[in-house]
Scaffold this motif. Sequence first.
Motif, PDB file in Angstrom:
ATOM      1  N   UNK A   1       0.872  -1.220   0.115  1.00 37.47           N
ATOM      2  CA  UNK A   1       0.131   0.049  -0.007  1.00 37.47           C
ATOM      3  C   UNK A   1       1.059   1.306  -0.015  1.00 37.47           C
ATOM      4  N   UNK A   2       0.420   2.380  -0.740  1.00 32.72           N
ATOM      5  CA  UNK A   2       1.251   3.485  -0.752  1.00 32.72           C
ATOM      6  C   UNK A   2       0.667   4.294   0.235  1.00 32.72           C
ATOM      7  N   UNK A   3       1.467   4.716   0.905  1.00 32.52           N
ATOM      8  CA  UNK A   3       1.162   5.685   2.185  1.00 32.52           C
ATOM      9  C   UNK A   3       2.252   7.007   1.790  1.00 32.52           C
ATOM     10  N   UNK A   4       1.649   8.137   1.617  1.00 33.34           N
ATOM     11  CA  UNK A   4       2.406   9.427   1.304  1.00 33.34           C
ATOM     12  C   UNK A   4       2.914   9.819   2.901  1.00 33.34           C
ATOM     13  N   UNK A   5       4.041  10.425   2.699  1.00 33.55           N
ATOM     14  CA  UNK A   5       4.558  11.082   3.870  1.00 33.55           C
ATOM     15  C   UNK A   5       3.991  12.072   4.489  1.00 33.55           C
ATOM     16  N   UNK A   6       3.321  13.298   3.539  1.00 32.08           N
ATOM     17  CA  UNK A   6       2.537  14.129   3.778  1.00 32.08           C
ATOM     18  C   UNK A   6       1.489  14.318   3.213  1.00 32.08           C
ATOM     19  N   UNK A   7       0.415  14.649   3.786  1.00 35.13           N
ATOM     20  CA  UNK A   7      -0.892  14.936   3.087  1.00 35.13           C
ATOM     21  C   UNK A   7      -1.449  16.341   3.697  1.00 35.13           C
ATOM     22  N   UNK A   8      -1.715  16.965   2.261  1.00 39.48           N
ATOM     23  CA  UNK A   8      -2.403  18.583   2.738  1.00 39.48           C
ATOM     24  C   UNK A   8      -3.774  18.267   2.842  1.00 39.48           C
ATOM     25  N   UNK A   9      -4.284  18.802   4.047  1.00 38.81           N
ATOM     26  CA  UNK A   9      -5.793  18.894   4.095  1.00 38.81           C
ATOM     27  C   UNK A   9      -6.273  20.525   3.956  1.00 38.81           C
ATOM     28  N   UNK A  10      -7.201  20.519   2.907  1.00 31.81           N
ATOM     29  CA  UNK A  10      -7.730  21.957   2.560  1.00 31.81           C
ATOM     30  C   UNK A  10      -9.159  22.116   3.289  1.00 31.81           C
ATOM     31  N   UNK A  11      -9.049  22.800   4.307  1.00 29.96           N
ATOM     32  CA  UNK A  11     -10.528  22.923   5.149  1.00 29.96           C
ATOM     33  C   UNK A  11     -11.370  23.760   4.339  1.00 29.96           C
ATOM     34  N   UNK A  12     -12.907  23.278   3.755  1.00 26.75           N
ATOM     35  CA  UNK A  12     -13.519  24.063   3.123  1.00 26.75           C
ATOM     36  C   UNK A  12     -14.939  24.405   3.886  1.00 26.75           C
ATOM     37  N   UNK A  13     -14.766  24.253   5.341  1.00 27.57           N
ATOM     38  CA  UNK A  13     -16.174  24.204   5.931  1.00 27.57           C
ATOM     39  C   UNK A  13     -16.689  25.789   5.915  1.00 27.57           C
ATOM     40  N   UNK A  14     -15.953  26.721   6.215  1.00 24.66           N
ATOM     41  CA  UNK A  14     -16.329  28.132   6.153  1.00 24.66           C
ATOM     42  C   UNK A  14     -17.134  28.416   4.800  1.00 24.66           C
ATOM     43  N   UNK A  15     -16.771  27.975   3.716  1.00 30.15           N
ATOM     44  CA  UNK A  15     -17.384  28.348   2.532  1.00 30.15           C
ATOM     45  C   UNK A  15     -18.669  26.899   2.172  1.00 30.15           C
ATOM     46  N   UNK A  16     -17.795  26.053   1.855  1.00 26.72           N
ATOM     47  CA  UNK A  16     -18.673  24.901   1.500  1.00 26.72           C
ATOM     48  C   UNK A  16     -19.513  24.233   2.578  1.00 26.72           C
ATOM     49  N   UNK A  17     -19.267  24.250   3.736  1.00 29.37           N
ATOM     50  CA  UNK A  17     -19.787  23.996   4.641  1.00 29.37           C
ATOM     51  C   UNK A  17     -21.134  24.651   5.206  1.00 29.37           C
ATOM     52  N   UNK A  18     -20.789  26.057   5.204  1.00 31.64           N
ATOM     53  CA  UNK A  18     -21.856  26.765   5.567  1.00 31.64           C
ATOM     54  C   UNK A  18     -22.831  27.684   4.694  1.00 31.64           C
ATOM     55  N   UNK A  19     -22.517  27.507   3.462  1.00 31.59           N
ATOM     56  CA  UNK A  19     -23.057  28.353   2.428  1.00 31.59           C
ATOM     57  C   UNK A  19     -24.676  28.150   2.155  1.00 31.59           C
ATOM     58  N   UNK A  20     -25.057  26.704   2.236  1.00 33.94           N
ATOM     59  CA  UNK A  20     -26.447  26.528   2.060  1.00 33.94           C
ATOM     60  C   UNK A  20     -27.461  26.455   3.239  1.00 33.94           C
ATOM     61  N   UNK A  21     -26.563  27.055   4.452  1.00 35.24           N
ATOM     62  CA  UNK A  21     -27.416  26.890   5.809  1.00 35.24           C
ATOM     63  C   UNK A  21     -28.793  27.947   5.613  1.00 35.24           C
ATOM     64  N   UNK A  22     -29.874  27.660   5.753  1.00 36.18           N
ATOM     65  CA  UNK A  22     -30.768  28.540   5.728  1.00 36.18           C
ATOM     66  C   UNK A  22     -31.194  29.393   6.558  1.00 36.18           C
ATOM     67  N   UNK A  23     -30.612  29.241   8.012  1.00 40.09           N
ATOM     68  CA  UNK A  23     -30.504  30.322   9.073  1.00 40.09           C
ATOM     69  C   UNK A  23     -29.388  31.115   8.873  1.00 40.09           C
TER      70      UNK A  23
END
Length: 286
Positions: A1-23
């Motif tokens: 199994x290939x396991x990368x030494x480093x992974x970049x996690x791009x947090x998208x919650x402030x836009x993609x996570x919240x944009x469709x909230x009705x309140x």
Amino acid sequence: MFIPKEVEIVEVGPRDGLQNESLPISTDAKKTLIAQLAKAGFSRMETTSFVHPKWVPQMADSEEISSYCNDLGITSIALTPNLKALERAIAAKVPQVAVFIGASTKFNQKNINKTTSESLDECVPMFERAKKEGIFIRAYISMAFKCPFQGDVSLEEVKYVCDGFVELGADEIDVGDTNGKADPKLVYERFSRLRDLYPDTTFVGHFHDTENMALANVVAAMQAGITKFDSSVGGLGGCPYSPGATGNLSTEDLLNMVKRMGCQTEVDYAELIKITPFAKSLSSKL
């Protein structure tokens, strides 16, 4: 199994996570979330969208949020769906922008009432303008595996959009399982072919957890050489134009998995899990 030494996690919650909230979510609450995420170690986040408030009221404070991110010293990504939105982002000194096109023409027609080809044509002046300003361009290919309106999405359809983005000079291409219907076999095969076809292109994986396969799809993408992934704190979000799609891949689950696999990231898991209750409190869906 290939396991990368480093992974970049791009947090998208402030836009993609919240944009469709009705309140309505206050600007101060969004700033608090972004500040907490920055404290946990995220240096790059998708934070807002320069869309007309009439269509996405939740993103009406995009200028203020972008200014706040600049003051914090983080690299913010703002969604800019058209040239007018891009001009606003440039004026706000946003360092990175994102554009998106669905690989499925039926999805594009339902979403923005344009064909895939017409959507790519609209991107030409946007790329030229952003490049002139030296702005980093993230190009999303949404519905890159399955589509709620047409079913299977072919490699040829994805390649058509990818060809356009590569020719225009995208700095990275984000390949999205927008309705969360992909499986690990399909993910591995698709990313393997894309990396063969475009060896000099940086790809990002964006998975939704509709059928509880997002983490498995991350591992499959890793086996194809992908080391950058989007996720949303608390699993916030979903696609309003994709019937049945649930939230994004949870950042906590992703970070826990990659750390246990021995991958290095810049994010502190202990700090991240402190944020989750507050992030979930902003959503009426959780």
